[in-house]
Design a protein around this motif. Structure first.
Motif, PDB file in Angstrom:
ATOM      1  N   GLU A  81     -38.639 -69.031  56.490  1.00 56.40           N
ATOM      2  CA  GLU A  81     -37.598 -68.241  55.829  1.00 56.40           C
ATOM      3  C   GLU A  81     -38.172 -67.135  54.955  1.00 56.40           C
ATOM      4  O   GLU A  81     -37.606 -66.062  54.831  1.00 56.40           O
ATOM      5  CB  GLU A  81     -36.752 -69.159  54.935  1.00 56.40           C
ATOM      6  CG  GLU A  81     -35.442 -69.558  55.563  1.00 56.40           C
ATOM      7  CD  GLU A  81     -34.564 -70.259  54.551  1.00 56.40           C
ATOM      8  OE1 GLU A  81     -34.668 -69.966  53.341  1.00 56.40           O
ATOM      9  OE2 GLU A  81     -33.780 -71.120  54.978  1.00 56.40           O
ATOM     10  N   GLU A  82     -39.292 -67.424  54.307  1.00 53.25           N
ATOM     11  CA  GLU A  82     -39.822 -66.422  53.369  1.00 53.25           C
ATOM     12  C   GLU A  82     -40.674 -65.344  54.055  1.00 53.25           C
ATOM     13  O   GLU A  82     -41.209 -64.455  53.395  1.00 53.25           O
ATOM     14  CB  GLU A  82     -40.638 -67.106  52.262  1.00 53.25           C
ATOM     15  CG  GLU A  82     -41.941 -67.727  52.705  1.00 53.25           C
ATOM     16  CD  GLU A  82     -42.838 -68.098  51.519  1.00 53.25           C
ATOM     17  OE1 GLU A  82     -43.172 -67.184  50.741  1.00 53.25           O
ATOM     18  OE2 GLU A  82     -43.185 -69.279  51.389  1.00 53.25           O
ATOM     19  N   TRP A  83     -40.824 -65.432  55.379  1.00 55.16           N
ATOM     20  CA  TRP A  83     -41.610 -64.410  56.092  1.00 55.16           C
ATOM     21  C   TRP A  83     -40.989 -63.040  55.854  1.00 55.16           C
ATOM     22  O   TRP A  83     -39.786 -62.852  56.071  1.00 55.16           O
ATOM     23  CB  TRP A  83     -41.632 -64.718  57.596  1.00 55.16           C
ATOM     24  CG  TRP A  83     -42.538 -63.845  58.406  1.00 55.16           C
ATOM     25  CD1 TRP A  83     -42.171 -62.870  59.286  1.00 55.16           C
ATOM     26  CD2 TRP A  83     -43.965 -63.887  58.441  1.00 55.16           C
ATOM     27  NE1 TRP A  83     -43.268 -62.299  59.856  1.00 55.16           N
ATOM     28  CE2 TRP A  83     -44.397 -62.903  59.353  1.00 55.16           C
ATOM     29  CE3 TRP A  83     -44.928 -64.656  57.771  1.00 55.16           C
ATOM     30  CZ2 TRP A  83     -45.743 -62.664  59.612  1.00 55.16           C
ATOM     31  CZ3 TRP A  83     -46.263 -64.428  58.035  1.00 55.16           C
ATOM     32  CH2 TRP A  83     -46.661 -63.437  58.948  1.00 55.16           C
ATOM     33  N   PRO A  84     -41.759 -62.050  55.393  1.00 52.40           N
ATOM     34  CA  PRO A  84     -41.178 -60.734  55.067  1.00 52.40           C
ATOM     35  C   PRO A  84     -40.966 -59.903  56.332  1.00 52.40           C
ATOM     36  O   PRO A  84     -41.602 -58.854  56.526  1.00 52.40           O
ATOM     37  CB  PRO A  84     -42.210 -60.119  54.130  1.00 52.40           C
ATOM     38  CG  PRO A  84     -43.506 -60.744  54.551  1.00 52.40           C
ATOM     39  CD  PRO A  84     -43.183 -62.128  55.060  1.00 52.40           C
ATOM     40  N   ALA A  85     -40.050 -60.368  57.172  1.00 47.93           N
ATOM     41  CA  ALA A  85     -39.878 -59.782  58.506  1.00 47.93           C
ATOM     42  C   ALA A  85     -39.487 -58.307  58.433  1.00 47.93           C
ATOM     43  O   ALA A  85     -39.979 -57.477  59.205  1.00 47.93           O
ATOM     44  CB  ALA A  85     -38.818 -60.573  59.265  1.00 47.93           C
ATOM     45  N   LEU A  86     -38.622 -57.987  57.477  1.00 43.12           N
ATOM     46  CA  LEU A  86     -38.160 -56.603  57.362  1.00 43.12           C
ATOM     47  C   LEU A  86     -39.328 -55.680  57.023  1.00 43.12           C
ATOM     48  O   LEU A  86     -39.507 -54.609  57.620  1.00 43.12           O
ATOM     49  CB  LEU A  86     -37.087 -56.536  56.260  1.00 43.12           C
ATOM     50  CG  LEU A  86     -36.169 -55.332  56.284  1.00 43.12           C
ATOM     51  CD1 LEU A  86     -35.334 -55.326  57.551  1.00 43.12           C
ATOM     52  CD2 LEU A  86     -35.256 -55.351  55.058  1.00 43.12           C
ATOM     53  N   GLU A 102     -48.532 -57.042  62.583  1.00 41.05           N
ATOM     54  CA  GLU A 102     -48.261 -57.914  61.447  1.00 41.05           C
ATOM     55  C   GLU A 102     -49.203 -59.106  61.510  1.00 41.05           C
ATOM     56  O   GLU A 102     -49.752 -59.428  62.572  1.00 41.05           O
ATOM     57  CB  GLU A 102     -46.800 -58.367  61.444  1.00 41.05           C
ATOM     58  CG  GLU A 102     -46.406 -59.267  62.597  1.00 41.05           C
ATOM     59  CD  GLU A 102     -44.984 -59.804  62.390  1.00 41.05           C
ATOM     60  OE1 GLU A 102     -44.175 -59.123  61.738  1.00 41.05           O
ATOM     61  OE2 GLU A 102     -44.711 -60.899  62.899  1.00 41.05           O
ATOM     62  N   ARG A 113     -41.981 -66.159  46.413  1.00 42.65           N
ATOM     63  CA  ARG A 113     -41.686 -66.090  47.841  1.00 42.65           C
ATOM     64  C   ARG A 113     -42.082 -64.727  48.377  1.00 42.65           C
ATOM     65  O   ARG A 113     -41.801 -63.694  47.775  1.00 42.65           O
ATOM     66  CB  ARG A 113     -40.197 -66.295  48.072  1.00 42.65           C
ATOM     67  CG  ARG A 113     -39.748 -67.743  48.138  1.00 42.65           C
ATOM     68  CD  ARG A 113     -38.236 -67.793  48.257  1.00 42.65           C
ATOM     69  NE  ARG A 113     -37.785 -67.185  49.502  1.00 42.65           N
ATOM     70  CZ  ARG A 113     -37.009 -67.822  50.399  1.00 42.65           C
ATOM     71  NH1 ARG A 113     -36.629 -69.051  50.180  1.00 42.65           N
ATOM     72  NH2 ARG A 113     -36.622 -67.196  51.502  1.00 42.65           N
ATOM     73  N   ASP A 115     -40.851 -62.957  50.874  1.00 42.88           N
ATOM     74  CA  ASP A 115     -39.755 -62.025  51.159  1.00 42.88           C
ATOM     75  C   ASP A 115     -39.195 -61.416  49.878  1.00 42.88           C
ATOM     76  O   ASP A 115     -38.843 -60.240  49.833  1.00 42.88           O
ATOM     77  CB  ASP A 115     -38.650 -62.696  51.984  1.00 42.88           C
ATOM     78  CG  ASP A 115     -38.098 -63.952  51.317  1.00 42.88           C
ATOM     79  OD1 ASP A 115     -38.738 -64.446  50.357  1.00 42.88           O
ATOM     80  OD2 ASP A 115     -37.042 -64.443  51.747  1.00 42.88           O
ATOM     81  N   ASP A 116     -39.180 -62.212  48.810  1.00 41.79           N
ATOM     82  CA  ASP A 116     -38.725 -61.688  47.529  1.00 41.79           C
ATOM     83  C   ASP A 116     -39.705 -60.627  47.008  1.00 41.79           C
ATOM     84  O   ASP A 116     -39.296 -59.571  46.511  1.00 41.79           O
ATOM     85  CB  ASP A 116     -38.598 -62.841  46.528  1.00 41.79           C
ATOM     86  CG  ASP A 116     -38.213 -62.336  45.151  1.00 41.79           C
ATOM     87  OD1 ASP A 116     -37.307 -61.486  45.068  1.00 41.79           O
ATOM     88  OD2 ASP A 116     -38.830 -62.774  44.160  1.00 41.79           O
ATOM     89  N   ALA A 118     -41.694 -58.728  48.825  1.00 44.34           N
ATOM     90  CA  ALA A 118     -41.621 -57.513  49.639  1.00 44.34           C
ATOM     91  C   ALA A 118     -40.370 -56.700  49.341  1.00 44.34           C
ATOM     92  O   ALA A 118     -40.340 -55.487  49.557  1.00 44.34           O
ATOM     93  CB  ALA A 118     -41.690 -57.874  51.121  1.00 44.34           C
ATOM     94  N   ALA A 119     -39.336 -57.350  48.830  1.00 39.52           N
ATOM     95  CA  ALA A 119     -38.086 -56.628  48.556  1.00 39.52           C
ATOM     96  C   ALA A 119     -38.153 -55.809  47.271  1.00 39.52           C
ATOM     97  O   ALA A 119     -37.293 -54.968  47.026  1.00 39.52           O
ATOM     98  CB  ALA A 119     -36.931 -57.628  48.463  1.00 39.52           C
TER      99      ALA A 119
END
Lengths: 372, 372
Positions: A81-86, A102, A113, A115-116, A118-119
């Motif tokens: 879930e935390e993978w920064p896919a975007l 990647e 996390r 993904d957090d 990277a956002a």
């Protein structure tokens, strides 16, 4: 991720030097467990063989996972879930850069996390041979960024990187160190304590399995990860040939904002920044400008204040009359007309305005500057 | 220019605050002598009347010309060979700036010709409140510019302007001071000696007749002249509200290159420069870059030298093998394959290259870094 999968990912992480798109393709087709089995058995496509040949007999996945567990870390892959896919999706759009893929696996230690991160991250990077100016500026930007709820990503190195991490921690903000070796290999060793704090409070992350030592090409690979995790890359100080310029090049390739901090042109530590500025990097002098670039515009910094002059907002004619008054003594309106070049009929209006504003006074028909 | 014409020009130069397009239009129609007569007699169009009303009775043309003669100076107008017509033609293309008109008359003292100046000049300008860094940089740019046969135009002020003028003189180059008052009014008075040297060796020039004292709006008018005489304007240091930004705005409006020198972001004297850079001014760190912008590319500076690394020019595989070698001790080719992640068959080629380059040595089947 079950134990078999974890062992497979750990094995795959070491068997080819990352990034290895051929290996990623195989994993994408058959999954990590089957891919690991095929690689181990040598039953892989010709294109992949040369990349895994040297290390396919090495399997220390159990030990690697034990080390990671001891550090309190975790493996993160595209299935998590935390993978920064975007953030990583941008790699697909990059052309002409051979390492534009990647990561296959990330070894991560810390409460944050990915993904957090990277956002809301900006990278603050620069030379190890930083000046006092550079370290001051790096700390200032890092504090300003975390103060606006951004995360500070850097490479954990001496100089600019260290100043940025330390300042982010001191401001109780989120900071992330991307390493060019295993997460159990503090590098530089002088930053062992700093890296432990980052792992305790933020995140230490690497594409390399435990025990792998940094090498020159691994720093370049790591730089790509720093840029990919960040909405903008800020180069604070960089010499003529600095890894920071490489991080900036990755940021540009990935469509992220490239920022450089100006410095004295007499300082060799700012040469790389000025080269980036000549190459159209954003000039940044405040953290708020970086925040705007990474798109968190909800908390814009106030406009820089400018010194105020009593002549602000005056009409041209009023300024001309004001300027025509001598420093000492007074002048009649007619004399002011001559001095200012305005017709006598157009001098009285401005004088009245200036009097109301308290800038001039009139005594016995002679106008003079008000004492202030 | 005969004596009548000279007296007419001198009269016209004082009668309206320059630039005055209405007066210029009248002179263009009827010539200077007739225009002066009409203005003196009050027989002018309504649109011009308010501009000349206050001073039309003042005629000190004889005295002004005598002062100019004593200084060894001359009047220059559009009829003269040295009039920089090409440079001033740009005023016609400027919209939205009320003072965008070429001068009517220039009062000039010094051996340099205006057209020659305008063909090879860069402006070096900045704050009076310069730092040691700013004065050093101004001097460095001025010396670099005159060393490449460019002329250095500035405003004769304390700080950046003075440093630029002095350095140009010290390098035996051509420098021009454009003043906001009469050529007989050394301003600031502390620069009287400097201005005399500029008049002796270069050029002191003004739109204002003798005796006129500088005023705030005259500095703004003067800035337009500095920009118009120069192919590029270099702002070395400027505070948040600096006249240099005004000169830069004129340069941009006139289609000339606007350049700013970066400085420490912690220095208030560089705030204006960084604002210009954010507004797309050219980043300049060397005089040669300014030379390129003003189009004298015959004498390009050599490329900045970069430090040389032994790994420059190596293939990726060679770098990987090189990096895989330990700092001390040796490794077999198979060990290097494992360490580098390259297949064993692809390690020997790079090793051979590295050996030829003297970067590695082989002893008893073990490879190690060459001592350097």
């Amino acid at each position: 991720m079950n134990d078999d999968e974890a062992r497979a990912w750990a094995y795959l992480s070491r068997v080819a030097e990352p990034p290895c798109p051929h290996l990623a393709a195989l994993v994408g087709c058959v999954g990590p467990v089957e891919a690991a089995a095929r690689v181990r058995g040598g039953a892989v496509p010709q294109s992949l063989r040369s990349h895994v040949e040297a290390r396919r007999h090495i399997d220390c996945a159990e030990q690697d996972l034990a080390i990671l567990k001891r550090l309190g870390g975790r493996l993160v892959t595209a299935g998590d879930e935390e993978w920064p896919a975007l953030a990583f999706a941008a790699f697909a759009g990059v052309t002409g850069r051979p390492q534009s893929h990647e990561p296959l696996v990330l070894w991560a230690v810390g409460p944050a996390r990915l993904d957090d991160v990277a956002a809301r991250a900006a990278a603050v990077v620069g030379t190890r041979a930083a000046t006092a100016y550079g370290e001051h500026v790096a700390a200032d930007f890092a504090a300003g960024l975390v103060g606006r709820d951004a995360a500070v990503v850097s490479g954990g190195a001496f100089g600019i990187d260290g100043a940025a991490h330390r300042s982010a921690l001191a401001t109780e903000g989120l900071t992330v160190a991307a390493l060019a070796g295993g997460v159990d290999v503090p590098y530089p060793s002088g930053h062992a304590t700093l890296l432990r704090r980052i792992a305790d409070e933020g995140l230490v992350v690497s594409e390399y399995p435990p025990g792998v030592r940094p090498a020159r090409y691994r720093f370049l690979t790591r730089n790509r990860l720093v840029a990919a995790l960040s909405g903008a890359t800020v180069v604070v100080e960089a010499g003529a040939r600095s890894g920071a310029a490489n991080t900036a090049a990755w940021a540009r390739a990935l469509g992220r904002a490239v920022c450089a901090v100006p410095g004295p042109i007499t300082s060799s530590a700012s040469v790389g920044c000025h080269a980036l500025l000549k190459d159209h990097a954003h000039v940044v002098t405040r953290a708020s400008e970086v925040i705007e670039l990474i798109g968190r515009v909800g908390e814009l910094a106030p406009e820089e204040s400018r010194p105020v002059s009593p002549l602000d907002g005056l009409e041209d004619s009023e300024k001309r009359v004001y300027e025509a008054l001598p420093a000492r003594g007074g002048r009649t309106a007619d004399q002011l007309a001559v001095a200012s070049g305005l017709p006598p009929t157009q001098v009285l209006g401005p004088l009245a305005v200036l009097e109301v504003l308290g800038l001039v006074v009139c005594r016995d028909g002679r106008w003079k500057l008000a004492l202030r």
